[in-house]
Scaffold this motif. Structure first.
Motif, PDB file in Angstrom:
ATOM      1  N   ARG A  87     -19.761   7.396  45.950  1.00 42.26           N
ATOM      2  CA  ARG A  87     -20.925   7.376  46.830  1.00 42.26           C
ATOM      3  C   ARG A  87     -22.110   6.677  46.201  1.00 42.26           C
ATOM      4  NH1 ARG A  87     -24.099  10.896  44.483  1.00 42.26           N
ATOM      5  NH2 ARG A  87     -23.611  12.916  43.698  1.00 42.26           N
TER       6      ARG A  87
ATOM      7  N   ALA B 144     -26.097   7.209  46.864  1.00 46.42           N
ATOM      8  CA  ALA B 144     -26.811   8.263  47.602  1.00 46.42           C
ATOM      9  C   ALA B 144     -28.325   8.203  47.403  1.00 46.42           C
ATOM     10  CB  ALA B 144     -26.270   9.624  47.144  1.00 46.42           C
ATOM     11  N   PRO B 145     -28.970   7.146  47.873  1.00 49.74           N
ATOM     12  CA  PRO B 145     -30.429   7.067  47.694  1.00 49.74           C
ATOM     13  C   PRO B 145     -31.190   8.036  48.603  1.00 49.74           C
ATOM     14  CG  PRO B 145     -29.652   5.217  49.013  1.00 49.74           C
ATOM     15  CD  PRO B 145     -28.426   5.994  48.611  1.00 49.74           C
ATOM     16  N   SER B 146     -32.370   8.416  48.156  1.00 45.99           N
ATOM     17  CA  SER B 146     -33.253   9.269  48.971  1.00 45.99           C
ATOM     18  C   SER B 146     -34.283   8.362  49.646  1.00 45.99           C
ATOM     19  CB  SER B 146     -34.004  10.266  48.082  1.00 45.99           C
ATOM     20  OG  SER B 146     -33.082  11.002  47.336  1.00 45.99           O
TER      21      SER B 146
ATOM     22  N   GLU C   2     -29.825  10.552  51.456  1.00 40.52           N
ATOM     23  CA  GLU C   2     -30.175  11.917  51.047  1.00 40.52           C
ATOM     24  C   GLU C   2     -31.602  12.258  51.495  1.00 40.52           C
ATOM     25  OE1 GLU C   2     -28.999  12.858  47.004  1.00 40.52           O
ATOM     26  OE2 GLU C   2     -26.953  13.018  47.783  1.00 40.52           O
TER      27      GLU C   2
ATOM     28  N   TYR D 266     -31.528  19.776  47.337  1.00 46.04           N
ATOM     29  CA  TYR D 266     -30.652  18.712  46.827  1.00 46.04           C
ATOM     30  C   TYR D 266     -29.366  19.303  46.268  1.00 46.04           C
ATOM     31  CZ  TYR D 266     -28.691  15.798  43.178  1.00 46.04           C
ATOM     32  OH  TYR D 266     -27.797  15.142  42.366  1.00 46.04           O
TER      33      TYR D 266
ATOM     34  N   VAL E 161     -25.883  18.312  48.172  1.00 50.07           N
ATOM     35  CA  VAL E 161     -25.030  17.355  47.452  1.00 50.07           C
ATOM     36  C   VAL E 161     -23.624  17.945  47.219  1.00 50.07           C
ATOM     37  CG1 VAL E 161     -25.470  17.891  45.004  1.00 50.07           C
ATOM     38  CG2 VAL E 161     -25.366  15.552  45.722  1.00 50.07           C
TER      39      VAL E 161
ATOM     40  N   ARG F 216     -24.111   7.977  38.909  1.00 51.52           N
ATOM     41  CA  ARG F 216     -25.554   8.115  39.154  1.00 51.52           C
ATOM     42  C   ARG F 216     -26.280   8.038  37.815  1.00 51.52           C
ATOM     43  NH1 ARG F 216     -24.969  14.472  40.950  1.00 51.52           N
ATOM     44  NH2 ARG F 216     -24.308  15.216  38.917  1.00 51.52           N
TER      45      ARG F 216
ATOM     46  N   LEU G 214     -29.825  12.700  36.126  1.00 51.07           N
ATOM     47  CA  LEU G 214     -29.229  13.772  36.935  1.00 51.07           C
ATOM     48  C   LEU G 214     -28.084  14.487  36.213  1.00 51.07           C
ATOM     49  CD1 LEU G 214     -29.393  11.994  40.372  1.00 51.07           C
ATOM     50  CD2 LEU G 214     -30.516  14.148  39.775  1.00 51.07           C
TER      51      LEU G 214
HETATM   52  N1  GLU Z   1     -30.596  11.089  45.908  1.00 57.35           N
HETATM   53  C1  GLU Z   1     -30.626  11.012  44.482  1.00 57.35           C
HETATM   54  C2  GLU Z   1     -31.543   9.879  44.054  1.00 57.35           C
HETATM   55  O1  GLU Z   1     -31.894   9.038  44.853  1.00 57.35           O
HETATM   56  C3  GLU Z   1     -29.243  10.792  43.885  1.00 57.35           C
HETATM   57  C4  GLU Z   1     -28.467  12.062  43.863  1.00 57.35           C
HETATM   58  C5  GLU Z   1     -27.078  11.987  43.285  1.00 57.35           C
HETATM   59  O2  GLU Z   1     -26.544  10.881  43.091  1.00 57.35           O
HETATM   60  O3  GLU Z   1     -26.508  13.046  43.043  1.00 57.35           O
HETATM   61  O4  GLU Z   1     -31.923   9.853  42.896  1.00 57.35           O
END
Ligand code: GLU
Length: 291
Positions: A6, A8-10, A42, A176, A180, A194, A198
């Motif tokens: 994935r 997964a940008p916010s 996200e 989150y 997630v 990622r 994180l």
């Molecule tokens: N949404 C998070 C971000 O933009 C990434 C979360 C993830 O990859 O678990 O930093």
């Protein structure tokens, strides 16, 4: 069935070079491992997410030429989160908490990342869930052994790292950590790539996924971050890093930006334009020894 990886940008700001770096790692690992790319928006934090940033994510990724097989938006997945929460509730793994932000900070110690380590003030209060309460997970005192493909083995205890963490906050927003985990299970994510900021969330996510019924966690690859050379802070929206689209508006081409990112990872000797295909291949070559 091929598993997914994935991106997964916010949507809390426009994408910047840190996102481009992350995307290149994701598409490179997809290339190495034969994963299908899933784009997840996200937007669980509705107080910060904005529709124009969502559209900008699609447009910016397409401008570079990135392609993905499937996509989802967290704000459309409330039913899935509700169902997952009910499962935890049925197993008596949650409780309501009415601690204010102030009392959380005053009454609990913090870990090295500045996160509260919740000491369980509301654990035995049997509060009725209401619009004034959050929902916490009763975190089992278990050690999680997991390994990152790049960084090696970890042995961590979420109970000591953060204590009973929040699944739904006092504004009734899914957190989150919770969203997630539900998504990584339901979207068949076999590989998580990622930034290494994180990494410390991983043990609690593996533990929560197990409580939600997934015994075999995804593989993890946490990549190094880009730092702003003047402040030495990681590039982020909060630091007002210049967005990719602002650079595009100033006349930069996608290939120039890709070339800069490759150069920052020492994948090319001088900063010069490069195609997306070549950039993904260079990233793949640099990291294939981890797979
Ligand atoms: N949404 C998070 C971000 O933009 C990434 C979360 C993830 O990859 O678990 O930093």
């Amino acid at each position: 069935m091929a598993q997914n990886i994935r991106f997964a940008p916010s949507p809390t700001g426009f994408l910047h070079e840190g996102h481009l770096l992350s995307a290149l790692y994701v598409w490179a690992v997809a290339n190495i491992g034969g994963y299908k790319v899933h784009l997840r928006i996200e937007d669980h934090d509705q107080s910060r997410a904005r529709p124009e940033y969502i559209q900008a994510i699609y447009d910016d990724l397409r401008w570079f030429g990135f392609e993905w097989e499937s996509q989802s938006i967290q704000s459309e997945r409330s039913c899935a989160y509700e169902k997952a929460l009910q499962l935890l509730e049925k197993n008596k793994l949650t409780y309501a908490c009415d601690c204010s932000r102030k009392s959380l900070l005053l009454e609990n110690p913090c870990n090295s990342e500045g996160e509260v380590i919740y000491q369980g003030r509301c654990l035995n209060k049997n509060l009725e869930a209401s619009p004034f309460t959050s929902i916490r997970l009763k975190v089992p005192t278990k050690t999680v052994y997991w390994s990152d493909l790049r960084l090696g083995a970890f042995c961590e205890s979420p109970a000591a790292q953060c204590g009973d963490f929040t699944l739904k906050d006092r504004q009734a927003q899914w957190t989150y950590q919770f969203a997630v985990c539900v998504d990584d299970i339901e979207e068949n994510i076999g590989m998580v790539v990622r930034g290494e900021d994180l990494r410390s969330s991983t043990a609690r996510q593996i533990l929560l996924m197990k409580l939600l019924g997934r015994n075999e966690p995804p593989h993890y690859f946490h990549h190094p971050l880009l730092y702003d050379p003047s402040s030495l802070l990681k590039l982020s929206k909060r630091q007002q890093s210049e967005s990719l689209r602002a650079q595009k508006e100033k006349g930069k081409t996608a290939e120039e930006l890709l070339g800069r990112t490759c150069f920052s990872r020492q994948l090319i000797r001088k900063e010069e334009p490069i195609s997306l295909k070549s950039a993904i291949l260079l990233f793949s070559k640099q990291i294939e020894r981890y797979f």
